[in-house]
Design a protein around this motif. Sequence first.
Motif, PDB file in Angstrom:
ATOM      1  N   PRO A 180       0.788  -1.230   0.000  1.00  0.00           N
ATOM      2  CA  PRO A 180       0.000   0.000   0.000  1.00  0.00           C
ATOM      3  C   PRO A 180       0.821   1.283   0.000  1.00  0.00           C
ATOM      4  O   PRO A 180       0.274   2.355  -0.219  1.00  0.00           O
ATOM      5  N   LEU A 181       2.144   1.201   0.233  1.00  0.00           N
ATOM      6  CA  LEU A 181       2.928   2.409   0.456  1.00  0.00           C
ATOM      7  C   LEU A 181       2.845   3.417  -0.683  1.00  0.00           C
ATOM      8  O   LEU A 181       2.614   4.609  -0.428  1.00  0.00           O
ATOM      9  N   PRO A 182       3.007   3.032  -1.962  1.00  0.00           N
ATOM     10  CA  PRO A 182       2.925   4.047  -3.023  1.00  0.00           C
ATOM     11  C   PRO A 182       1.560   4.725  -3.087  1.00  0.00           C
ATOM     12  O   PRO A 182       1.470   5.932  -3.321  1.00  0.00           O
ATOM     13  N   VAL A 183       0.516   3.944  -2.867  1.00  0.00           N
ATOM     14  CA  VAL A 183      -0.843   4.493  -2.939  1.00  0.00           C
ATOM     15  C   VAL A 183      -1.109   5.421  -1.752  1.00  0.00           C
ATOM     16  O   VAL A 183      -1.650   6.520  -1.898  1.00  0.00           O
ATOM     17  N   VAL A 184      -0.705   5.001  -0.567  1.00  0.00           N
ATOM     18  CA  VAL A 184      -0.902   5.822   0.641  1.00  0.00           C
ATOM     19  C   VAL A 184      -0.081   7.106   0.547  1.00  0.00           C
ATOM     20  O   VAL A 184      -0.550   8.190   0.938  1.00  0.00           O
ATOM     21  N   THR A 185       1.126   6.996   0.029  1.00  0.00           N
ATOM     22  CA  THR A 185       1.977   8.177  -0.114  1.00  0.00           C
ATOM     23  C   THR A 185       1.331   9.204  -1.041  1.00  0.00           C
ATOM     24  O   THR A 185       1.326  10.410  -0.760  1.00  0.00           O
ATOM     25  N   ALA A 186       0.764   8.729  -2.149  1.00  0.00           N
ATOM     26  CA  ALA A 186       0.085   9.633  -3.079  1.00  0.00           C
ATOM     27  C   ALA A 186      -1.133  10.278  -2.430  1.00  0.00           C
ATOM     28  O   ALA A 186      -1.397  11.475  -2.610  1.00  0.00           O
ATOM     29  N   ALA A 187      -1.881   9.504  -1.660  1.00  0.00           N
ATOM     30  CA  ALA A 187      -3.075  10.034  -0.993  1.00  0.00           C
ATOM     31  C   ALA A 187      -2.698  11.121   0.013  1.00  0.00           C
ATOM     32  O   ALA A 187      -3.338  12.178   0.076  1.00  0.00           O
ATOM     33  N   ALA A 188      -1.652  10.870   0.812  1.00  0.00           N
ATOM     34  CA  ALA A 188      -1.233  11.857   1.812  1.00  0.00           C
ATOM     35  C   ALA A 188      -0.755  13.142   1.148  1.00  0.00           C
ATOM     36  O   ALA A 188      -1.064  14.250   1.613  1.00  0.00           O
ATOM     37  N   ALA A 189      -0.006  13.013   0.048  1.00  0.00           N
ATOM     38  CA  ALA A 189       0.480  14.201  -0.650  1.00  0.00           C
ATOM     39  C   ALA A 189      -0.670  15.021  -1.215  1.00  0.00           C
ATOM     40  O   ALA A 189      -0.665  16.256  -1.163  1.00  0.00           O
ATOM     41  N   ALA A 190      -1.691  14.341  -1.731  1.00  0.00           N
ATOM     42  CA  ALA A 190      -2.838  15.051  -2.294  1.00  0.00           C
ATOM     43  C   ALA A 190      -3.639  15.760  -1.209  1.00  0.00           C
ATOM     44  O   ALA A 190      -4.127  16.880  -1.406  1.00  0.00           O
ATOM     45  N   ALA A 191      -3.778  15.126  -0.051  1.00  0.00           N
ATOM     46  CA  ALA A 191      -4.482  15.782   1.055  1.00  0.00           C
ATOM     47  C   ALA A 191      -3.739  17.028   1.504  1.00  0.00           C
ATOM     48  O   ALA A 191      -4.342  18.064   1.819  1.00  0.00           O
ATOM     49  N   ARG A 192      -2.401  16.956   1.515  1.00  0.00           N
ATOM     50  CA  ARG A 192      -1.593  18.109   1.906  1.00  0.00           C
ATOM     51  C   ARG A 192      -1.780  19.253   0.910  1.00  0.00           C
ATOM     52  O   ARG A 192      -1.924  20.417   1.295  1.00  0.00           O
ATOM     53  N   THR A 193      -1.816  18.922  -0.376  1.00  0.00           N
ATOM     54  CA  THR A 193      -2.033  19.946  -1.399  1.00  0.00           C
ATOM     55  C   THR A 193      -3.412  20.575  -1.236  1.00  0.00           C
ATOM     56  O   THR A 193      -3.575  21.796  -1.364  1.00  0.00           O
ATOM     57  N   ALA A 194      -4.414  19.753  -0.955  1.00  0.00           N
ATOM     58  CA  ALA A 194      -5.765  20.272  -0.750  1.00  0.00           C
ATOM     59  C   ALA A 194      -5.828  21.178   0.472  1.00  0.00           C
ATOM     60  O   ALA A 194      -6.514  22.211   0.460  1.00  0.00           O
ATOM     61  N   ALA A 195      -5.111  20.805   1.528  1.00  0.00           N
ATOM     62  CA  ALA A 195      -5.094  21.654   2.728  1.00  0.00           C
ATOM     63  C   ALA A 195      -4.473  23.004   2.423  1.00  0.00           C
ATOM     64  O   ALA A 195      -4.950  24.047   2.881  1.00  0.00           O
ATOM     65  N   ARG A 196      -3.408  23.001   1.625  1.00  0.00           N
ATOM     66  CA  ARG A 196      -2.761  24.263   1.253  1.00  0.00           C
ATOM     67  C   ARG A 196      -3.702  25.153   0.445  1.00  0.00           C
ATOM     68  O   ARG A 196      -3.637  26.377   0.538  1.00  0.00           O
ATOM     69  N   ALA A 197      -4.566  24.538  -0.347  1.00  0.00           N
ATOM     70  CA  ALA A 197      -5.461  25.310  -1.206  1.00  0.00           C
ATOM     71  C   ALA A 197      -6.745  25.727  -0.508  1.00  0.00           C
ATOM     72  O   ALA A 197      -7.538  26.489  -1.067  1.00  0.00           O
ATOM     73  N   SER A 198      -6.967  25.250   0.720  1.00  0.00           N
ATOM     74  CA  SER A 198      -8.260  25.473   1.379  1.00  0.00           C
ATOM     75  C   SER A 198      -8.557  26.948   1.603  1.00  0.00           C
ATOM     76  O   SER A 198      -9.713  27.376   1.538  1.00  0.00           O
ATOM     77  N   ARG A 199      -7.509  27.738   1.842  1.00  0.00           N
ATOM     78  CA  ARG A 199      -7.722  29.165   2.110  1.00  0.00           C
ATOM     79  C   ARG A 199      -8.382  29.864   0.928  1.00  0.00           C
ATOM     80  O   ARG A 199      -9.118  30.836   1.103  1.00  0.00           O
ATOM     81  N   ASP A 200      -8.151  29.362  -0.269  1.00  0.00           N
ATOM     82  CA  ASP A 200      -8.712  30.002  -1.454  1.00  0.00           C
ATOM     83  C   ASP A 200     -10.120  29.514  -1.774  1.00  0.00           C
ATOM     84  O   ASP A 200     -10.756  30.010  -2.697  1.00  0.00           O
ATOM     85  N   GLU A 201     -10.608  28.538  -1.014  1.00  0.00           N
ATOM     86  CA  GLU A 201     -11.923  27.977  -1.304  1.00  0.00           C
ATOM     87  C   GLU A 201     -12.994  28.432  -0.338  1.00  0.00           C
ATOM     88  O   GLU A 201     -14.185  28.283  -0.630  1.00  0.00           O
TER      89      GLU A 201
END
Length: 565
Positions: A180-201
């Motif tokens: 699961p590591l590659p899939v989990v790593t991608a999921a965590a990175a995407a959540a981090r990107t979404a958190a960074r963008a939350s201020r604009d939403e």
Amino acid sequence: MTDVDSGSRTTGSGPEPSRAGVRLEDPGLVRAWTRGATAALRRERAAIDRVNVFPVADADTGTNLYLTFREGDRAVAGAPSGATGTQLLATLARAALLGARGNSGVILSEWLRGLAVAARRGAGTAELFTRAATSARSAVARPAEGTILTAADAAAAAARAAESSLERDAGPGSVGTAGPLPVVTAAAAAARTAARASRDELDALRVAGVLDAGALGLVLVLDALVVAAAGEASGGVSVADGSMDAVNLDQLLDAGAPPPVTETPDVGPHGVEGGTGGLELMFVLAAPASAAAEAVAAGLRAALGEVGDSVVVVGGDAGTGTAVWQAHVHTDHLDRALTIAAKAAREGSLAQVHVRHLEAVHQHEWGVVAATSAPGLAAELAHAGAVVLLTGGLGSTVEALTAEDVGRAAASTGARRVLLLGVPDAGAGGEAQLDVDEVVAVQAPTDLHAVVALAALGTLLPVGLPDGPPDGSASPSVDARAIVDQALAALTVVEAKGAAAVEALRDAAGPATTLATALLDGDVPDGLSGRLAAALAERAPEAELVVLSTGRPGDRVHLGTEEDA
């Protein structure tokens, strides 16, 4: 700039080779994840609390996420050593649901439940994340973007893309081999990107110049999962033995943040224009499992949405013969919300019926937990600064309080020192689990004692109390127990039925009486309040009369009289 991380991996190092056959629901991975995520949320709870402005700026999202996941971690730690990973995920989800705190905690518990359901069905890693995100979003009556829900969706989409890429690159079956590591790593990175963008939403976040607190919490949870998956991939490195680095959200919180805007957003306490709802109501509903379990949750969401905002209802049939839901709403119509809860529990029972004033969090070094069977007093006690646990009076079965219920309520005060008023002995014995520095149980044999105690603490527990003196010095420590003891020593309580309360007040009051309080059950005679006022005026013309309705059936009247020392 260093990326936020809840483990010892370094940005850009790439996934480590995975042991063949490792799955996300392997028991060692689940246990390591729950320990790591709880540790991460505990360390960063204050940082997340500081940026909590949506849906309510009550500075407790980090605390609520930590308390919710901690309940799950304790359950997993206590599970049998031979439990499978799927069983552990179910244990984690159920404990988090029952122990969920606040809007964000309830949503996180449903995300975990979706994960557990997908695992029970034998789904792959990407499907686990997809089911978790779908479940969390469906539990919210009016989902908002730029929140934990958006981060969960982004994680699920990235997991699906990563899994598809692995299939394309190495052919069918490659995902199971890679682990699961590659899939989990991608999921965590995407959540981090979404958190960074939350201020604009979200306008509320833009005005405050912060990122979404709930999304940041999910980043920590997912990053801890990456660390656990990496540990399993490399042979089972323990997350609890010091291998985890301290989580640091500061760089993520500050990354590109604009200076706070001085204007006040035209947003109500629920993040919607014109929103209302100064009180938070949470309750657990249990009922026999049936094919209509989903309809129960949908009906609760719709009904609670008519009396408040920030409505979240999670849970359902867990395959044990009993369905369990956790419901959450912010409302200014507590009586109507409690009626909805009681109606839903006609064929089942309620537990953890918890009422809190949203502006009374982190108000002082002292917090108060008050237990009562008088639903009509819940709003009064909450507005006075207490976290209220309702023990009855709702026309439906309410389960007895447990030490865990009291502990969750104590943590919800946001204080390090807590007074317990009217808490039954069975509920007051779990001080070790309260997560506070000091607990003081005060004997309050009637609701009048709780009302008078909170009135005495009025200068100590006002809603919106500043953090400290204007000069920045620390607030002087106070002896809340002594204040309460002095007030209760001056209180005389008598009980009467119906109209007999008028004569009882004449006997109890005298020239030295300064204040009388009357708690009236729901079936007392009409006009009784006026007759009590007249009787007090005869005996003590300068005294003040406070009349409160208990909301309980019956014709009992509790009278309390106080005299100046």
